[in-house]
Motif scaffolding. Sequence first.
Motif, short mmCIF file in Angstrom:
data_model
loop_
_atom_site.label_atom_id
_atom_site.label_comp_id
_atom_site.label_asym_id
_atom_site.label_seq_id
_atom_site.Cartn_x
_atom_site.Cartn_y
_atom_site.Cartn_z
N GLN A 178 0.71 -1.15 -0.03
CA GLN A 178 0.11 0.04 0.04
C GLN A 178 0.92 1.03 0.01
OE1 GLN A 178 -3.11 -0.03 -0.44
NE2 GLN A 178 -3.33 -2.10 -0.37
N ALA A 179 2.06 1.13 0.86
CA ALA A 179 2.93 2.46 0.75
C ALA A 179 3.49 2.59 -0.57
CB ALA A 179 3.77 2.25 1.65
N GLY A 180 3.82 1.56 -1.52
CA GLY A 180 4.51 1.75 -2.75
C GLY A 180 3.21 2.09 -3.49
N ARG A 181 2.01 1.68 -3.52
CA ARG A 181 1.00 2.13 -4.55
C ARG A 181 0.72 3.38 -4.22
NH1 ARG A 181 -2.99 -3.47 -4.41
NH2 ARG A 181 -1.80 -4.59 -5.59
N MET A 182 0.73 3.91 -3.23
CA MET A 182 0.23 5.49 -2.67
C MET A 182 1.31 6.42 -2.95
SD MET A 182 -2.16 4.40 0.48
CE MET A 182 -3.09 5.83 0.52
N GLY A 183 2.55 5.85 -3.23
CA GLY A 183 3.80 6.99 -3.42
C GLY A 183 3.90 7.25 -2.19
N THR A 209 4.79 3.81 -6.88
CA THR A 209 4.54 4.92 -7.87
C THR A 209 4.64 6.22 -7.56
OG1 THR A 209 2.57 3.31 -8.59
CG2 THR A 209 2.30 5.44 -9.25
N PRO A 210 5.37 7.04 -8.19
CA PRO A 210 5.64 8.30 -7.78
C PRO A 210 4.40 9.08 -7.53
CG PRO A 210 7.28 7.81 -9.65
CD PRO A 210 6.01 6.68 -9.45
N SER A 211 4.59 10.16 -6.36
CA SER A 211 3.37 10.86 -6.20
C SER A 211 4.00 12.21 -5.84
CB SER A 211 2.62 10.24 -4.99
OG SER A 211 3.53 10.55 -3.72
N ASP A 212 2.71 13.00 -5.41
CA ASP A 212 3.18 14.43 -5.07
C ASP A 212 3.99 14.42 -3.61
OD1 ASP A 212 1.96 15.86 -7.21
OD2 ASP A 212 0.05 15.53 -6.27
N PHE A 213 3.96 13.48 -2.94
CA PHE A 213 4.50 13.27 -1.47
C PHE A 213 5.90 12.80 -1.80
CE2 PHE A 213 -0.10 13.34 -0.78
CZ PHE A 213 -0.15 14.45 0.02
N MET A 214 6.17 11.78 -2.71
CA MET A 214 7.54 11.16 -2.87
C MET A 214 7.83 10.85 -4.16
SD MET A 214 9.63 10.28 -0.13
CE MET A 214 8.34 9.80 1.20
N GLU A 215 8.84 11.17 -4.74
CA GLU A 215 9.44 11.11 -6.15
C GLU A 215 9.83 9.72 -6.47
OE1 GLU A 215 11.89 14.01 -7.33
OE2 GLU A 215 10.38 15.76 -7.11
N LYS A 216 10.40 9.28 -5.30
CA LYS A 216 11.03 7.91 -5.54
C LYS A 216 10.87 7.09 -4.09
CE LYS A 216 15.69 9.62 -4.26
NZ LYS A 216 17.10 9.75 -4.92
N PRO A 217 11.27 5.89 -4.32
CA PRO A 217 11.06 5.08 -2.90
C PRO A 217 11.76 5.48 -1.78
CG PRO A 217 11.13 3.46 -4.85
CD PRO A 217 11.52 4.99 -5.20
N ASP A 218 11.49 5.47 -0.66
CA ASP A 218 12.20 5.91 0.59
C ASP A 218 11.96 4.93 1.80
OD1 ASP A 218 13.99 7.31 2.17
OD2 ASP A 218 13.00 9.22 1.71
N ILE A 219 12.67 4.42 2.14
CA ILE A 219 12.62 3.48 3.22
C ILE A 219 13.32 3.80 4.70
CG2 ILE A 219 12.94 0.97 4.05
CD1 ILE A 219 12.72 0.24 0.98
N SER A 220 12.89 3.68 5.69
CA SER A 220 13.47 3.80 7.05
C SER A 220 12.94 2.65 7.88
CB SER A 220 12.98 5.29 7.74
OG SER A 220 11.54 4.83 8.49
N VAL A 221 14.19 2.13 8.61
CA VAL A 221 13.81 1.03 9.47
C VAL A 221 14.16 1.52 10.93
CG1 VAL A 221 14.65 -1.19 10.01
CG2 VAL A 221 14.48 -0.54 7.77
N THR A 222 13.17 1.31 11.76
CA THR A 222 13.56 1.59 13.05
C THR A 222 14.00 0.49 14.02
OG1 THR A 222 11.26 3.12 13.00
CG2 THR A 222 12.12 2.63 15.27
#
Length: 330
Positions: A178-183, A209-222
Motif C-alpha cells: 500500500q505504501a508503494g502504490r500510494m507513493g 508509484t511516484p506521487s506528489d509526496f514522494m518522487e522515489k521510494p524511501d525506506i526507514s527502519v526503526t
Amino acid sequence: MRLSVLDQAPVTSGHTGEHALNSAVELAQVAEELGYYRMWMAEHHGGMSFASSAPEVITAYLAAKTNKIRLGSGGIMMMHYSPLKMAEVFKTLSALAPGRIDFGVGRAPGGDANAIYAMSQGQKPMMDGLYEKLDTTLQLIKDEAPEERWYKNTPAAPTGVSLPEAWLLGSSGNSAVQAGRMGLGYSFAQFFNGQLSADTLDTYRHHFTPSDFMEKPDISVTYLVTTAETEEEAEYLARPSDLSRLFLMRGQLRQLLSPEAAHDYPLTEVDKIHIANNRAIHLVGTPKQIAEQLRDESERYGFDEAMICSIQHKQEDRLNVYRLLANELL
C-alpha cells in the motif's frame, strides 16, 4: 544512510510525564546539533509508560524549539481521526514549519482495548477501510476534493501550503504494498517484531508509484538500541528494556525500571531465554558494534535511513546513546 530518532516520551520510574516531554525537547535539540535527519513522536494511549499521546502537539512545540531537523509523527493512529482533521493538522504544521514536517501514519490503535473504546467514546471502533481513509486524507492535504459530497465545499484549511512528507508505518507485506502504490515513504518497525526481510522492502519498491509526496521510494527502519562505551555497560543499561519487553509479553505495562532495580529483579531460566530471544528487536553493544550492524543491514536490505529508539531510565544515558551513534555514523 541517514540517521534519525523515534521518541515515545517514556515515563520512567520515579519520573513524571512532564519530565518525559521536556526530555523530548532536549533530545530534539541535541539530535539537531548532532546532525540527525529527523525526529518522530509516537502515539500511545491509555497507559502511564509513555507521555506521547498527542504527537502533533509535541511536533508543533519541537518545531518552535529547533531550526532545521525534520519533525513529525511516527505515527498518527489514523483509526481514531477523520481525514479532514488529520489533513488540517498537518497542513497547519507544514505552514508553520515549511519543508520540515512529516505526516507519518499507522493502522495500529496505539493502546489496549479500553483505550480503543475510550477514543471512540464507547462506539464500535472504525478499524476497516483505513487505506481508503488515508487516500482521502492525502487528497485533502493536496487541496483536492474527494468524491464524497461532504467534501465538495469543505476544503482542508489552510490551503496552498507546502506539502509535508507522507509515510506509512508497518511491519508487514500488506503495508509495504500500500505504501508503494500510494507513493509514500515506508517506515518498517523492526523494533516491533524483528522480522525485517528483503522480500518486504522489495515488495514496496516493486509497487512504488511516484506521487506528489514522494518522487522515489524511501525506506526507514526503526531499531531499539542501547549502547555505551563498553559491552558491560551496555548490557547493564539494557536490562530495564529487556524486562519491559518481558512484562509486555505477560500483558503487563510497567514504567521502565532503573538499571539497579532491573538487575535486582529475579529471573527464571525461562525469563532468560525470552530475553535472549527478544534481542532480535533490541540491539545492545558498543557504538562500533551497533554501527557495523546497522551498516550491514542497510547494505543487505537496501534501506535509506535507520531510525533509533532508545529508552533509558536516565536522560543523560539516553542522550549518550545518540551521541555515541552519531560519532560512528554521522
